[in-house]
Design an enzyme around this catalytic site. Sequence first.
Site, short mmCIF file in Angstrom:
data_model
loop_
_atom_site.label_atom_id
_atom_site.label_comp_id
_atom_site.label_asym_id
_atom_site.label_seq_id
_atom_site.Cartn_x
_atom_site.Cartn_y
_atom_site.Cartn_z
N TYR A 53 0.87 -1.18 0.00
CA TYR A 53 0.00 0.00 0.00
C TYR A 53 0.90 1.23 0.00
O TYR A 53 1.93 1.24 -0.66
CB TYR A 53 -0.97 -0.07 1.19
CG TYR A 53 -2.17 0.82 1.02
CD1 TYR A 53 -2.97 0.74 -0.12
CD2 TYR A 53 -2.50 1.74 1.99
CE1 TYR A 53 -4.07 1.56 -0.29
CE2 TYR A 53 -3.61 2.57 1.84
CZ TYR A 53 -4.38 2.48 0.69
OH TYR A 53 -5.47 3.30 0.53
N LYS A 108 -20.51 -20.04 -11.33
CA LYS A 108 -19.77 -19.82 -12.56
C LYS A 108 -18.35 -19.38 -12.25
O LYS A 108 -17.38 -19.85 -12.85
CB LYS A 108 -20.48 -18.74 -13.39
CG LYS A 108 -20.12 -18.76 -14.85
CD LYS A 108 -20.89 -19.87 -15.54
CE LYS A 108 -20.72 -19.83 -17.03
NZ LYS A 108 -21.62 -20.75 -17.71
#
Length: 404
Positions: A53, A108
């Site tokens: 970060y 999916k």
Amino acid sequence: MTTGVAVAVTPASASVSVEQLDLDPAFALHRGGKLEVRSTVPVRDADDLSLAYTPGVARVCTAIAETPALVNDYTWVSNVVAVVSDGTAVLGLGDIGPSAAMPVMEGKALLFKQFANVDAVPICLDCTDVDALVETVVRLAPSFGGINLEDISAPRCFEVEDRLRELLDIPVFHDDQHGTAIVALAALQNAARLTGRSLGDLRAVVAGAGASGVAVSRILLEAGIGDIAVADSKGMIYAGREGLNPVKEALARDTNRAGHTGSTEDALAGADVFVGLSGSTVSEAAIASMAPDSIVFALSNPTPEVHPEAAARHAKVVATGRSDFPNQINNVLAFPGVFRGALDVRASAITENMKVAAASALAGVVGDDLSPTYVIPSPFDERVAPAVTAAVAAQARADGVARV
């Protein structure tokens, strides 16, 4: 195998508790969802944090701002697909809405990861207007390397896909159309080979002019089928028939050279191939009227157009969409490898040639083991995804849509 008590959830039983629902193994498996996000890098201390970060991430952001293509190298974008639905055509359940579609979209995404190591994010949108769907997906697109459209009802699905393909420079693939088409073509190529024929020798009848029926018809035309006629709920589609929408008008121009104008069963007399994608029924007598060594793909789920055992009394090859009969036409044989191949070469689109190449590669997995009960491999055959991936990537390069 785990067993349990199925609990039907209806408006009258809306007060059924979660504990009661969990007695059904399907509910128990879905409890809490089927996906999670995991990090790929450690954050053990301040040094790790400063790289993952701020401030380290700013250097990466600046580089991408200057050279946008670097997003594919320094983020997950090049390996992530959005699985997008509006919940209007979910499985055989119809228009059940975006929230109720989420378990399917999660499934999916799970299959993408399981079969091709493609990360996928399920996105269920609370809008059904074509303009709104297209605009929303376009705005989401920078976060993804590809868009898999799912369970969007016809005929809107055709316009949604066409417009997104024009607007985006990443693969857009409506699996209900093209996944079914790829697997059906692969199975038909092998069925033709088994019976000593080529696709050009075959006359096919397709029952159903929805998303999958149109796509199957289109890919069979692309692959060189001898002749094909398509039926909808009102009978055969032919040039000059009143009330056709633009998609069906295009089919009428490109199909049905024999000029069939009656019912599906009428057109089946002497036909070589039947492909059912309609939810309707076809009599055993109609199957018996087909040509010798006929091929029957009765793909409606959960109830095929004709019972497979009845069809097998007359046809050389019978396929269904079900896992409890031989020759299951299952989309999971196609979409993971198609996207893996497209993502690997950072393709800007999925071309018709790439779909046909995927089908040929899938058919090739069967090889010398071809038999009437084995014209298409199992989804769990570990050769499937690599074969489809390689074929799609190679064809993307040949078609000029690969970027690496």
